[in-house]
Scaffold this active site. Sequence first.
Site, mmCIF file in Angstrom:
data_model
loop_
_atom_site.group_PDB
_atom_site.id
_atom_site.type_symbol
_atom_site.label_atom_id
_atom_site.label_comp_id
_atom_site.label_asym_id
_atom_site.label_seq_id
_atom_site.Cartn_x
_atom_site.Cartn_y
_atom_site.Cartn_z
ATOM 1 N N THR A 1 33.744 39.880 29.593
ATOM 2 C CA THR A 1 32.852 39.782 30.751
ATOM 3 C C THR A 1 33.160 40.763 31.889
ATOM 4 O OG1 THR A 1 32.418 37.475 30.273
ATOM 5 C CG2 THR A 1 32.002 38.212 32.532
ATOM 6 N N TYR B 1 32.365 34.249 44.829
ATOM 7 C CA TYR B 1 32.046 33.688 43.524
ATOM 8 C C TYR B 1 32.343 32.191 43.449
ATOM 9 C CZ TYR B 1 31.691 32.508 38.704
ATOM 10 O OH TYR B 1 31.312 31.873 37.555
ATOM 11 N N ASP C 1 26.464 32.159 28.218
ATOM 12 C CA ASP C 1 27.852 32.367 27.770
ATOM 13 C C ASP C 1 28.615 31.049 27.635
ATOM 14 O OD1 ASP C 1 30.239 34.322 27.445
ATOM 15 O OD2 ASP C 1 30.919 32.970 29.008
ATOM 16 N N HIS D 1 30.143 29.600 24.077
ATOM 17 C CA HIS D 1 31.550 29.286 23.783
ATOM 18 C C HIS D 1 31.685 27.845 23.307
ATOM 19 C CE1 HIS D 1 33.540 32.906 25.111
ATOM 20 N NE2 HIS D 1 32.976 32.856 26.303
ATOM 21 N N ASP E 1 26.205 41.182 29.458
ATOM 22 C CA ASP E 1 27.452 41.913 29.266
ATOM 23 C C ASP E 1 27.884 42.011 27.805
ATOM 24 O OD1 ASP E 1 27.749 39.181 29.333
ATOM 25 O OD2 ASP E 1 29.644 39.178 30.430
ATOM 26 N N HIS E 2 27.516 41.009 26.995
ATOM 27 C CA HIS E 2 27.980 40.965 25.595
ATOM 28 C C HIS E 2 27.221 39.878 24.863
ATOM 29 C CE1 HIS E 2 29.954 37.297 26.788
ATOM 30 N NE2 HIS E 2 30.492 37.948 27.800
ATOM 31 N N HIS F 1 33.559 36.125 22.065
ATOM 32 C CA HIS F 1 33.188 37.545 22.128
ATOM 33 C C HIS F 1 34.417 38.301 22.561
ATOM 34 C CE1 HIS F 1 33.220 37.220 26.520
ATOM 35 N NE2 HIS F 1 32.744 36.006 26.317
HETATM 36 ZN ZN LIG Z 1 30.489 37.375 29.724
#
Ligand SMILES: [Zn+2]
Length: 453
Positions: free
Chosen positions: A70, A154, A189, A193, A237-238, A336
């Site tokens: 990430t 964040y 994401d 997971h 991002d992925h 990932h």
């Molecule tokens: Zn990510």
Amino acid sequence: MKSLVILLFSGLITGCRGNSSHSLPPKLLLVSFDGFRADYLQNYEFPHLQNFIKEGVLVEHVKNVFITKTFPNHYSIVTGLYEESHGIVANSMYDVVTKKHFSDLDDKDPFWWNEAVPIWVTNQLQENRSSAAAMWPGTDVPIHNTTPSYFMNYSSSVSFEERLNNITTWLINSNPPVTFATLYWEEPDASGHKYGPEDKENMYRVLKEIDDLIGELVHKLKVLGLWENLNVIITSDHGMTQCSKDRLINLDRCIDNSSYALIDLTPVAAVLPKINTTEVYNKLKVCSPHMNVYLKEDIPARFHYQHNNRIQPIILVADEGWTIVLNKSLPKLGDHGYDNSLSSMHPFLAAHGPAFHKGYKHNTINSVDIYPMMCHILGLKPRPNNGTFGHTKCLLVDQWCINLPEAVGIVIGALLVLTTLTGLIIIMQNRLSVPRPFSRLQLQEDDDDPLIE
Ligand SMILES: [Zn+2]
């Protein structure tokens, strides 16, 4: 030829439009839905996102950077740099010189980010422009002593609605105007997971929620009058791949864990040997047939993952779907970080706005190509980067672009025209050379006339 004419006209029209809107600086909103695997788009329904794409462009696969994690990938998108060049080489890092640690929960030290300059800083160096961020890795850190003019610290507990409200308020009300903005969301994401991408039922539910958020985003931009003039990029991002308790690589079975420090665990483990690098390497090398073990100097060049002090002396790269663990570790069902040539690791990119074509689909670009494209849209001079602006030209209305099928069509068309012309010339030449023998034949007939009489 037809497409050439259309391109010529669109170029002329864009040129005119560019002059008439000279006083309004272009604006760009960059959105990331973390872990949005490219083929979710083919395997699930996204009515809102598909409408967005219908009026804009889609890049089906974005080849991201290694390691496919990430923080490194979000920083590559906004700098155009490979990880070895921007310095965020993992979500967990250790710097042997300063003895500093970095993790996704402890990421505020500018030391880690200052090896590159993200686009929001470059944008703010321009006269009369500011940047805003409703979260994005690095946006709450004073990189080169600069944060975005407007940003949020964040926190995963802040709702999408609150992030969207903030970013649209800043886009509308700020002076100097916000011309570059980011919006970040943790899904799909987190669920990828938790459940693994092969859990169709749970992923269907989560991805429907994502699509509804995209619907909300577009609706809000339309209500506020931002939709027509704002360029919006939605990307990630992925991707994500399925893991299993049957695919574990247990390092403790191969090596005493007191002989090394583990800086990052899986699926790319960063190993810092405590005493003898060769000995640690030799033990890890034979640990599992489902893992590549590299000394730092032997990491394949295609990873662009070598020339940085934060990359540890030994790197372990698990095969797709395999998880590197220590004794008693429990696997996640999805993960990932794997080899960036795997299509399961790739995200997609969709974009809409005055800078982009409508209804255009493109096969692939690199994630580092996004940065020079964004600089072009904003009229910023890009800093040195690993991206290629030419890769994104087909997405943009103000660029000349001939893709491969079009080029082949033009060549075939030109050959057909040439063949036809050659044929016509041959026929014409034949016709011009016919009368002489024909007139001699007539003369012969004349000669015969007296005999018939
Ligand atoms: Zn990510």
